[in-house]
Design an enzyme around this catalytic site. Structure first.
Site, mmCIF file in Angstrom:
data_model
loop_
_atom_site.group_PDB
_atom_site.id
_atom_site.type_symbol
_atom_site.label_atom_id
_atom_site.label_comp_id
_atom_site.label_asym_id
_atom_site.label_seq_id
_atom_site.Cartn_x
_atom_site.Cartn_y
_atom_site.Cartn_z
ATOM 1 N N SER A 280 0.335 1.326 1.649
ATOM 2 C CA SER A 280 -0.677 1.338 0.598
ATOM 3 C C SER A 280 -2.006 1.839 1.124
ATOM 4 O O SER A 280 -2.391 1.551 2.263
ATOM 5 C CB SER A 280 -0.858 -0.078 0.028
ATOM 6 O OG SER A 280 -1.989 -0.150 -0.802
ATOM 7 N N LYS A 281 -2.728 2.590 0.254
ATOM 8 C CA LYS A 281 -4.065 3.062 0.622
ATOM 9 C C LYS A 281 -5.050 1.913 0.762
ATOM 10 O O LYS A 281 -6.152 2.096 1.283
ATOM 11 C CB LYS A 281 -4.564 4.065 -0.412
ATOM 12 C CG LYS A 281 -4.677 3.531 -1.827
ATOM 13 C CD LYS A 281 -5.061 4.634 -2.791
ATOM 14 C CE LYS A 281 -5.105 4.155 -4.229
ATOM 15 N NZ LYS A 281 -5.399 5.250 -5.174
ATOM 16 N N ARG A 282 -4.658 0.733 0.296
ATOM 17 C CA ARG A 282 -5.548 -0.429 0.409
ATOM 18 C C ARG A 282 -5.540 -1.033 1.818
ATOM 19 O O ARG A 282 -6.333 -1.926 2.107
ATOM 20 C CB ARG A 282 -5.157 -1.488 -0.617
ATOM 21 C CG ARG A 282 -5.304 -1.025 -2.066
ATOM 22 C CD ARG A 282 -4.938 -2.110 -3.058
ATOM 23 N NE ARG A 282 -5.071 -1.659 -4.432
ATOM 24 C CZ ARG A 282 -4.112 -1.060 -5.128
ATOM 25 N NH1 ARG A 282 -2.936 -0.858 -4.562
ATOM 26 N NH2 ARG A 282 -4.307 -0.674 -6.373
#
Length: 550
Positions: free
Chosen positions: A257-259
């Site tokens: 995830s980009k998070r």
């Protein structure tokens, strides 16, 4: 196959291009190139609260770095523009009105709090939430009254409830959805007048004549509603063919995830209770209130702010976005090759493939249902191989781009020197490795930073400083200073002292670069030159002779 394949990549500018989005773009691009079709870039920027100012520019820059050029889209143009959804509002207004007039959509006025209460009630009754369709749709007079009262006015699509919604997926086959699974009628126009994702992408896919939609598995639940919208708006028109790719999981567990980058910084900050928030916010160029909101997990600052604060705190952020891999010294050819094999295979045992081979082999029916692992060790192995196999002039060009981004001291070298360094570092895994091995040549002699481990294990053992002084005397007497002469001198001294070559070469290496890892020692001396080599030895002796254990 349709007469002409048209694919699209439609990112929302809520963050930089991460590996999942890049894989989506790549597969759509490969299929367009394989079939002689058109690849469109469309920016879905209708979520005003989550858009970030640098994201669109960075997404386009990263796609171009990967070699994924679009045939239509921002900065390119085309017959189906504009290509930013925020500039296409007249389309969405027109089609929303068409649905309203046909009785296929209606206005509603619930506040977020009222909707939350309805969901909570359904949860308390252990029921799935289904929005209750009113027996009579609100009139225009009701709309004006609601607006006068300050209520939010949205438009919902009246989802067909009398039959299952069927999706034919190129990867997963035929899937049937009960309307209740979708939560009932869903919003197509938000209270700010902007369309929702599900509505805008249907309108745009129709107008841009999209034939194939290859996207992540997380969009599968959006597809039946989108298909129902398509059939309501464009009856008799064929929908695109859908292919929902498997999930890519991180080697640390969970979905990639980009998070992960902002979450890593937030987790690090939680271990630093005494941090000066005002100073850190200033480093990130954000208000202290925005930093406090980030710490409460209520919002996320723009990526440059995250990176600036992490660098200030010396917090390593995992590589998630494509630009992260560029800055870590990977080749774009590596990334394309590696991403293409996440959930797809060419039907044989090949792994290392050129872009041309990928285009010739790509077929969306070979996308797999099973999850794929983002194996960072395998990625490093791929990069090592591509550094070896790509043409030297292309590798040099990529190396120069990496150095410019890193603002590296190696920029002071000329092209032949940089090419020589790359050759000396044959077998390196990344450009970052190459830079680490050679940066000592391009810094000031008194700026060498000595690793404590190298000092203790090399300079302070086996009379190393005494040997280093002998090396210095012999180098001073050499004229001219040649690589062959340096090698013969070091080997001769090792034989004289009856020690291995490493006992002679390693003290010299540490004196020159502060660590035990560098370019080959003979080339290191050659690149520094006689004067600088002697100066660094002198600085080392002055620094450590008095401190050396007896």
């Amino acid at each position: 196959m349709p007469e002409k394949v048209v694919t699209r990549f439609a990112p929302s500018p809520t963050g930089y291009l991460h590996v999942g989005g890049a894989r989506t773009a790549l597969f759509n691009w490969l299929w367009a190139r394989r079939s002689g079709g058109t690849f469109i870039l469309r920016i879905e920027d209708t979520d005003l609260k989550r858009n970030t100012p640098t994201a669109t520019r960075q997404v386009m820059q990263d796609l171009r770095w990967l070699g994924i050029e679009w045939d239509e889209g921002p900065e390119v143009g085309g017959p189906n523009g504009p290509y930013l959804q925020s500039e296409r509002l007249d389309y969405y207004t027109r089609y929303a009105r068409r649905l309203l007039d046909a009785g296929r959509a209606y206005y509603c006025f619930e506040t977020p709090e009222e909707l939350d209460a309805m969901r909570a009630q359904a949860e308390a009754q252990k029921k799935g939430f289904i929005y209750p369709r009113p027996p009579q749709f609100p009139s225009q007079q009701d709309v004006e009254k609601a607006r006068a009262q300050g209520k939010p006015v949205t438009i919902r699509f009246a989802l067909p409830l009398d039959k299952p919604l069927v999706v034919d997926d190129l990867i997963r086959g035929r899937i049937s959805f009960h309307p209740a699974e979708l939560g009932g009628d869903f919003i197509i126009i938000k209270s700010d007048g902007f369309p929702t994702y599900n509505f805008a992408c249907v309108v745009d896919d129709y107008h841009m004549r999209i034939t194939h939609v290859i996207r992540g598995q997380e969009h599968l639940m959006n597809t039946p509603g989108q298909k129902a919208l398509w059939e309501a708006l464009f009856p008799g028109e064929a929908t695109p063919q859908y292919a929902h790719m498997s999930v890519t999981v991180s080697d640390t567990g969970g979905k990639l995830s980009k998070r992960e980058r902002p979450q890593t910084l937030r987790a690090a900050l939680e271990t630093m209770p005494d941090i000066d928030l005002a100073k850190l916010a200033a480093v990130g160029g954000i208000p202290v209130e925005a930093l406090q909101s980030f710490l409460r997990a209520e919002s996320t600052p723009d990526i440059p702010a995250i990176e600036a604060m992490a660098a200030h705190l010396d917090v390593h952020l995992p590589e998630i976005n494509i630009v992260d891999f560029f800055r870590s010294g990977y080749l774009p050819e590596t990334m394309v090759n590696f991403l293409a094999l996440l959930g797809w295979n060419p039907g044989d045992q090949r792994e290392i493939m050129t872009v041309e081979e990928l285009i010739r082999s790509f077929d969306p029916t070979r996308l797999t249902k099973s999850n794929s692992l983002f194996d960072r060790k395998k990625l490093l192995a791929f990069n090592t191989e591509h550094l070896r196999m790509e043409p030297p002039e292309r590798v040099l060009a990529h190396f120069q781009a990496y150095l410019r981004e890193a603002e590296s001291p190696l920029l002071r070298a000329d092209d032949p020197t940089r090419a020589r360094i790359l050759k000396l570092c044959e077998g390196a895994r990344t450009f970052a490795d190459v830079e680490r091995k050679s940066i000592f040549v391009f810094i000031a002699d008194d700026q060498v930073v000595f690793e404590e481990k190298a000092v203790q294990k090399v300079l302070f053992k086996d009379r190393a400083l005494e040997i280093l002084r002998q090396v210095r005397e012999k180098l001073a007497g050499m004229d001219p200073l040649t690589e062959q002469g340096i090698e013969e001198m070091l080997r001769g001294l090792a034989e004289q002292r009856q020690v291995g070559l490493g006992k002679v070469a390693q003290p010299l290496r540490v004196a020159l670069c502060g660590t035990t890892i560098s370019l080959p020692i003979f080339d290191s001396v050659s690149l520094l030159g006689k004067e600088r080599t002697l100066r660094r030895i002198d600085l080392t002796l002055r620094k450590f002779e008095a401190a050396a254990p007896a």
